[in-house]
Write an enzyme that holds these catalytic residues in place. Sequence first.
Site, mmCIF file in Angstrom:
data_model
loop_
_atom_site.group_PDB
_atom_site.id
_atom_site.type_symbol
_atom_site.label_atom_id
_atom_site.label_comp_id
_atom_site.label_asym_id
_atom_site.label_seq_id
_atom_site.Cartn_x
_atom_site.Cartn_y
_atom_site.Cartn_z
ATOM 1 N N HIS A 111 -10.700 0.482 -2.687
ATOM 2 C CA HIS A 111 -12.071 0.468 -2.164
ATOM 3 C C HIS A 111 -13.082 1.060 -3.133
ATOM 4 O O HIS A 111 -12.761 1.960 -3.922
ATOM 5 C CB HIS A 111 -12.137 1.286 -0.866
ATOM 6 C CG HIS A 111 -11.284 0.745 0.241
ATOM 7 N ND1 HIS A 111 -11.312 -0.570 0.632
ATOM 8 C CD2 HIS A 111 -10.383 1.366 1.062
ATOM 9 C CE1 HIS A 111 -10.453 -0.737 1.636
ATOM 10 N NE2 HIS A 111 -9.869 0.410 1.917
ATOM 11 N N CYS A 166 -2.175 -2.788 7.512
ATOM 12 C CA CYS A 166 -2.028 -3.681 6.354
ATOM 13 C C CYS A 166 -0.726 -4.475 6.360
ATOM 14 O O CYS A 166 -0.703 -5.631 5.934
ATOM 15 C CB CYS A 166 -2.226 -2.894 5.075
ATOM 16 S SG CYS A 166 -3.951 -2.360 4.919
ATOM 17 N N ASP A 181 0.794 -1.249 0.000
ATOM 18 C CA ASP A 181 0.000 0.000 0.000
ATOM 19 C C ASP A 181 0.819 1.289 0.000
ATOM 20 O O ASP A 181 0.507 2.227 0.746
ATOM 21 C CB ASP A 181 -0.962 0.003 1.199
ATOM 22 C CG ASP A 181 -2.005 -1.103 1.135
ATOM 23 O OD1 ASP A 181 -1.957 -1.919 0.202
ATOM 24 O OD2 ASP A 181 -2.866 -1.156 2.034
ATOM 25 N N LYS A 190 -6.932 -5.121 -3.069
ATOM 26 C CA LYS A 190 -7.686 -5.710 -1.950
ATOM 27 C C LYS A 190 -8.628 -4.664 -1.382
ATOM 28 O O LYS A 190 -8.399 -3.469 -1.543
ATOM 29 C CB LYS A 190 -6.711 -6.200 -0.874
ATOM 30 C CG LYS A 190 -5.867 -5.062 -0.325
ATOM 31 C CD LYS A 190 -4.816 -5.529 0.648
ATOM 32 C CE LYS A 190 -3.966 -4.383 1.127
ATOM 33 N NZ LYS A 190 -4.704 -3.333 1.842
ATOM 34 N N HIS A 246 -10.647 6.797 1.538
ATOM 35 C CA HIS A 246 -9.274 6.649 1.039
ATOM 36 C C HIS A 246 -9.226 5.564 -0.036
ATOM 37 O O HIS A 246 -10.058 4.657 -0.063
ATOM 38 C CB HIS A 246 -8.304 6.296 2.181
ATOM 39 C CG HIS A 246 -8.580 4.945 2.781
ATOM 40 N ND1 HIS A 246 -9.573 4.742 3.720
ATOM 41 C CD2 HIS A 246 -8.022 3.729 2.564
ATOM 42 C CE1 HIS A 246 -9.605 3.466 4.050
ATOM 43 N NE2 HIS A 246 -8.684 2.817 3.359
ATOM 44 N N HIS A 272 -17.445 2.390 0.479
ATOM 45 C CA HIS A 272 -16.929 1.242 1.228
ATOM 46 C C HIS A 272 -17.311 1.280 2.707
ATOM 47 O O HIS A 272 -17.309 2.344 3.329
ATOM 48 C CB HIS A 272 -15.400 1.168 1.082
ATOM 49 C CG HIS A 272 -14.850 -0.159 1.485
ATOM 50 N ND1 HIS A 272 -14.219 -0.377 2.685
ATOM 51 C CD2 HIS A 272 -14.894 -1.356 0.851
ATOM 52 C CE1 HIS A 272 -13.872 -1.653 2.752
ATOM 53 N NE2 HIS A 272 -14.266 -2.266 1.655
HETATM 54 C C1 VGL Z 1 -4.734 0.658 5.695
HETATM 55 C C2 VGL Z 1 -6.314 1.507 7.105
HETATM 56 C C3 VGL Z 1 -7.280 1.382 6.144
HETATM 57 C C4 VGL Z 1 -3.302 0.269 5.478
HETATM 58 C C5 VGL Z 1 -5.680 0.511 4.716
HETATM 59 O O1 VGL Z 1 -2.855 0.236 4.313
HETATM 60 O O2 VGL Z 1 -2.615 -0.006 6.479
HETATM 61 N N1 VGL Z 1 -5.057 1.141 6.890
HETATM 62 N N2 VGL Z 1 -6.948 0.884 4.946
HETATM 63 ZN ZN ZN Z 2 -8.365 0.800 3.401
#
Ligand code: VGL
Ligand code: ZN
Length: 240
Positions: A85, A188, A45, A143, A118, A89
């Site tokens: 997302h 994540c 991410d 994902k 986000h 979401h």
């Molecule tokens: C993440 C919160 C929500 C991450 C993703 O990438 O850690 N954290 N979505």
């Molecule tokens: Zn997320």
Amino acid sequence: MVNRRQMLMGLGGVAASAGLFGYAGPVLAAGKVSRGAKSVLIVVDVQNCFVPGGSLAVKEGDVIVPLINKIAKTFNNVVLTQDWHTADHVSFASQHSGKKPFEAVKLAYGNQVLWPDHCVQGTEGASLVKDLSIPHAQLVIRKGYHKDVDSYSAFMEADGKTSTGLGGYLKQRGIKRVFVVGLATDFCVAWTAMDARKQGFETYVIEDACRGIDAQGSLAKAWSSMKTAGVKRIQSGDLA
Ligand code: VGL
Ligand code: ZN
């Protein structure tokens, strides 16, 4: 069959000790971690939303990008992930009346922390950070694309039963060892690393190539859960 002479040649100067002490794997300088041939780097991410200026910015999220680029050059196998997302979401606070980001709700599959909107599919925020430079990455796995289920992990959605397919992909490619870097350490990265362990991979998180959100003690909690799960915590300098 590999005969003794070929084995000694392969091991080079340290071979003499192999007969005395047994040979347990690649011979390394003290404290060093070998990537091994069957390893993958998972870059989690590294997206615009998660770096300063983004909607769910992780402190210093941008600082790790050059280090990740450098580490990635040393891996033959690299997988990138993208949080991806729908605009509506379930993990977005905006979808729950009266709820604010970083509060939690109970969903069918358990507790869900709510986030600012986000990484909406196809938006600039969901794009990989422009300075991330890993042209030899082999797979980008997305994902969190099911509207009603979050997925911190790159392996398994938050319902605990819907697989992303990543475990099967890595197993079919003969991967045994997984190294994880990226954002965010306590969400994540941690969930991805713990699921990698659960699926039988030897798993390392390279701490200095990650940054965390650290909401209400989540970073310390994540490291403790990772330790219990058997995830190894290393620094980039520990790589052989
Ligand atoms: C993440 C919160 C929500 C991450 C993703 O990438 O850690 N954290 N979505
Ligand atoms: Zn997320």
